[in-house]
Design an enzyme around this catalytic site. Sequence first.
Site, PDB file in Angstrom:
ATOM      1  N   TYR A  77     -12.088  -3.746  -3.553  1.00  0.00           N
ATOM      2  CA  TYR A  77     -12.659  -3.783  -2.199  1.00  0.00           C
ATOM      3  C   TYR A  77     -14.180  -3.934  -2.216  1.00  0.00           C
ATOM      4  CZ  TYR A  77      -8.284  -2.596   0.236  1.00  0.00           C
ATOM      5  OH  TYR A  77      -7.019  -2.621   0.776  1.00  0.00           O
TER       6      TYR A  77
ATOM      7  N   LYS B 266       0.836  -1.205   0.000  1.00  0.00           N
ATOM      8  CA  LYS B 266       0.000   0.000   0.000  1.00  0.00           C
ATOM      9  C   LYS B 266       0.874   1.259   0.000  1.00  0.00           C
ATOM     10  CE  LYS B 266      -3.701  -2.446   2.394  1.00  0.00           C
ATOM     11  NZ  LYS B 266      -4.649  -2.439   3.534  1.00  0.00           N
TER      12      LYS B 266
ATOM     13  N   HIS C 265      -1.944  -5.608   1.318  1.00  0.00           N
ATOM     14  CA  HIS C 265      -3.171  -6.388   1.145  1.00  0.00           C
ATOM     15  C   HIS C 265      -2.737  -7.716   0.561  1.00  0.00           C
ATOM     16  CE1 HIS C 265      -7.107  -7.734  -0.199  1.00  0.00           C
ATOM     17  NE2 HIS C 265      -6.460  -8.132  -1.280  1.00  0.00           N
TER      18      HIS C 265
ATOM     19  N   GLU D 279      -8.793 -11.109  -8.041  1.00  0.00           N
ATOM     20  CA  GLU D 279      -7.948  -9.921  -7.847  1.00  0.00           C
ATOM     21  C   GLU D 279      -6.804  -9.878  -8.871  1.00  0.00           C
ATOM     22  OE1 GLU D 279      -6.852 -10.149  -3.715  1.00  0.00           O
ATOM     23  OE2 GLU D 279      -8.882  -9.694  -3.047  1.00  0.00           O
TER      24      GLU D 279
ATOM     25  N   ARG E  56      -0.683 -14.947   3.552  1.00  0.00           N
ATOM     26  CA  ARG E  56      -1.550 -14.399   4.609  1.00  0.00           C
ATOM     27  C   ARG E  56      -0.900 -14.569   5.981  1.00  0.00           C
ATOM     28  NH1 ARG E  56      -6.265 -11.392   3.758  1.00  0.00           N
ATOM     29  NH2 ARG E  56      -7.329 -12.468   5.439  1.00  0.00           N
TER      30      ARG E  56
ATOM     31  N   ASN F  45      -1.764  -0.732   7.313  1.00  0.00           N
ATOM     32  CA  ASN F  45      -1.262  -2.072   7.639  1.00  0.00           C
ATOM     33  C   ASN F  45      -0.361  -2.646   6.531  1.00  0.00           C
ATOM     34  OD1 ASN F  45      -3.263  -2.605   5.800  1.00  0.00           O
ATOM     35  ND2 ASN F  45      -4.377  -4.067   7.079  1.00  0.00           N
TER      36      ASN F  45
HETATM   37  P1  CMP Z   1      -6.992  -5.153   3.575  1.00  0.00           P
HETATM   38  O1  CMP Z   1      -6.494  -6.539   3.736  1.00  0.00           O
HETATM   39  O2  CMP Z   1      -6.404  -4.342   2.485  1.00  0.00           O
HETATM   40  O3  CMP Z   1      -8.585  -5.214   3.376  1.00  0.00           O
HETATM   41  C1  CMP Z   1      -9.430  -4.138   3.734  1.00  0.00           C
HETATM   42  C2  CMP Z   1      -8.700  -3.041   4.448  1.00  0.00           C
HETATM   43  O4  CMP Z   1      -9.509  -2.097   5.119  1.00  0.00           O
HETATM   44  C3  CMP Z   1      -7.859  -3.677   5.541  1.00  0.00           C
HETATM   45  O5  CMP Z   1      -6.772  -4.348   4.954  1.00  0.00           O
HETATM   46  C4  CMP Z   1      -7.525  -2.463   6.411  1.00  0.00           C
HETATM   47  O6  CMP Z   1      -6.380  -1.777   5.963  1.00  0.00           O
HETATM   48  C5  CMP Z   1      -8.741  -1.553   6.205  1.00  0.00           C
HETATM   49  N1  CMP Z   1      -9.591  -1.484   7.380  1.00  0.00           N
HETATM   50  C6  CMP Z   1      -9.852  -0.365   8.082  1.00  0.00           C
HETATM   51  N2  CMP Z   1     -10.690  -0.625   9.090  1.00  0.00           N
HETATM   52  C7  CMP Z   1     -10.982  -1.951   9.030  1.00  0.00           C
HETATM   53  C8  CMP Z   1     -11.801  -2.821   9.802  1.00  0.00           C
HETATM   54  N3  CMP Z   1     -12.486  -2.392  10.853  1.00  0.00           N
HETATM   55  N4  CMP Z   1     -11.851  -4.128   9.461  1.00  0.00           N
HETATM   56  C9  CMP Z   1     -11.170  -4.590   8.375  1.00  0.00           C
HETATM   57  N5  CMP Z   1     -10.388  -3.809   7.615  1.00  0.00           N
HETATM   58  C10 CMP Z   1     -10.287  -2.496   7.933  1.00  0.00           C
END
Ligand code: CMP
Length: 137
Positions: free
Chosen positions: A49, A9, A115, A126, A85, A112
């Site tokens: 998403y 990201k 993804h 994806e 993962r 974080n």
């Molecule tokens: P990602 O694996 O990219 O998938 C969805 C993203 O939304 C997740 O990582 C987080 O970076 C973001 N996110 C923010 N808030 C939440 C939440 N409450 N639960 C899950 N994903 C979240």
Amino acid sequence: METTLVLIKPGGVQRNLIGEITRRIEARNLKVVGLKLVNAKRETVEEHYGEHRGKGFFEDVVNYLCSGPVVAMAVQGVNATKAIRTMMGATNPLEATPGTVRGDLALTIDDNLTHSSSDPEAAERELKLWFPEGTVA
Ligand code: CMP
């Protein structure tokens, strides 16, 4: 053999963590079979998403992924989706085990770092979205 998607990201790119994250993936003996740095189109990210549409964080997460360059990587190996993962750690870095990418390098769920596809079916969907031209294997 499976191929799965990893996105680094914008925060990970800005923090110069492309090499560190890719190093960990390659050290695991997973093969990089697609790799590019892109300014993602909003429609691509919204589709990516799609399962989160309607959730409180949807707009924020879409805006975030569009806020700067993203690395899209196709990664191949035995059970690649599960392996990746596990390596990335829990979505919320506060719950991620030390030794994982998030457990070592991230602090907040909004940033974080990566993804990764949740299962092989998500990976297939994806990969088509991020690599419509296909990968090298
Ligand atoms: P990602 O694996 O990219 O998938 C969805 C993203 O939304 C997740 O990582 C987080 O970076 C973001 N996110 C923010 N808030 C939440 C939440 N409450 N639960 C899950 N994903 C979240």
